[in-house]
Design a protein around this motif. Structure first.
Motif, PDB file in Angstrom:
ATOM      1  N   UNK A  24      35.686  45.282  42.635  1.00  0.00           N
ATOM      2  CA  UNK A  24      35.195  44.223  43.715  1.00  0.00           C
ATOM      3  C   UNK A  24      35.434  42.874  43.395  1.00  0.00           C
ATOM      4  N   UNK A  25      35.590  42.501  42.211  1.00  0.00           N
ATOM      5  CA  UNK A  25      35.735  40.950  41.879  1.00  0.00           C
ATOM      6  C   UNK A  25      37.082  40.217  42.446  1.00  0.00           C
ATOM      7  N   UNK A  26      38.040  41.174  42.704  1.00  0.00           N
ATOM      8  CA  UNK A  26      39.438  40.669  42.918  1.00  0.00           C
ATOM      9  C   UNK A  26      39.015  39.862  44.413  1.00  0.00           C
ATOM     10  N   UNK A  78      43.913  47.342  50.933  1.00  0.00           N
ATOM     11  CA  UNK A  78      43.997  46.953  49.566  1.00  0.00           C
ATOM     12  C   UNK A  78      45.362  47.276  48.892  1.00  0.00           C
ATOM     13  N   UNK A  79      45.999  48.488  49.312  1.00  0.00           N
ATOM     14  CA  UNK A  79      47.300  48.987  48.574  1.00  0.00           C
ATOM     15  C   UNK A  79      48.443  48.399  49.218  1.00  0.00           C
ATOM     16  N   UNK A  85      42.618  38.098  40.298  1.00  0.00           N
ATOM     17  CA  UNK A  85      41.408  38.307  39.651  1.00  0.00           C
ATOM     18  C   UNK A  85      40.885  37.000  38.812  1.00  0.00           C
ATOM     19  N   UNK A  86      39.626  36.502  39.195  1.00  0.00           N
ATOM     20  CA  UNK A  86      38.989  35.389  38.424  1.00  0.00           C
ATOM     21  C   UNK A  86      38.788  35.828  36.832  1.00  0.00           C
ATOM     22  N   UNK A 124      44.090  35.225  37.749  1.00  0.00           N
ATOM     23  CA  UNK A 124      45.038  36.239  37.075  1.00  0.00           C
ATOM     24  C   UNK A 124      45.746  36.888  38.727  1.00  0.00           C
ATOM     25  N   UNK A 125      47.188  36.840  38.632  1.00  0.00           N
ATOM     26  CA  UNK A 125      47.698  37.466  39.777  1.00  0.00           C
ATOM     27  C   UNK A 125      48.140  38.767  39.128  1.00  0.00           C
TER      28      UNK A 125
END
Length: 162
Positions: A24-26, A78-79, A85-86, A124-125
């Protein structure tokens, strides 16, 4: 396909970006670029303070991550998305020692050095079009004090706090 966070930390961490797709953080990459454009357009200090407060409140809402149920539509979205991502939460978990000053970003071809403050604000990608980053992967590091997102640090294999 893993990234190690080591060095002057109390708890070295091994990050596996392949499992972040349902975290959920993405953040969608588009939202990240829009937030940078907004920041560039706003120079009012009161607005910056409000953004900082919003970010802190947002961080509190997503810690710890909760695996909520997702619909089939959301899963398909999503897919197929591109996400970042922090890195902030991982740094907090690793507990950087007080004598640390810099972070060395180790890639296949080079070593980059950035300040800890820049690292904490970085992303981070890990997913491009719903797939893990294959081209110079497993992750690309976007340093957020830079206004140009076209030059991330690619092929990050290890982050050493020094």
């Amino acid at each position: 396909m893993i990234v190690q966070l080591t060095g002057k930390v109390n708890y070295p961490i091994t990050l596996d970006p392949t499992v972040w797709i349902f975290d959920d953080r993405k953040i969608p990459f588009d939202e990240l670029t829009q937030s940078i454009e907004k920041k560039e357009n706003k120079v009012d200090e009161a607005d910056q303070t409000a953004l900082r407060l919003d970010r802190e409140v947002f961080q509190q809402k997503i810690n710890p991550p909760v695996n909520k149920s997702i619909s089939k539509f959301e899963r398909e979205k999503i897919l197929k998305g591109t996400y970042v991502m922090p890195i902030h939460d991982f740094i907090q978990t690793a507990e950087i020692k007080s004598d640390a000053a810099i972070a060395k970003i180790i890639t296949d071809t080079s070593n980059e050095t950035i300040s800890l403050k820049k690292l904490e604000q970085s992303y981070l990608l890990f997913s491009v079009d719903g797939k893990p980053v294959k081209d110079k992967g497993p992750v690309h590091l976007y340093v957020m004090d830079e206004s140009d997102l076209s030059e991330p640090i690619k092929g990050v294999k290890k982050i050493v706090i020094d």
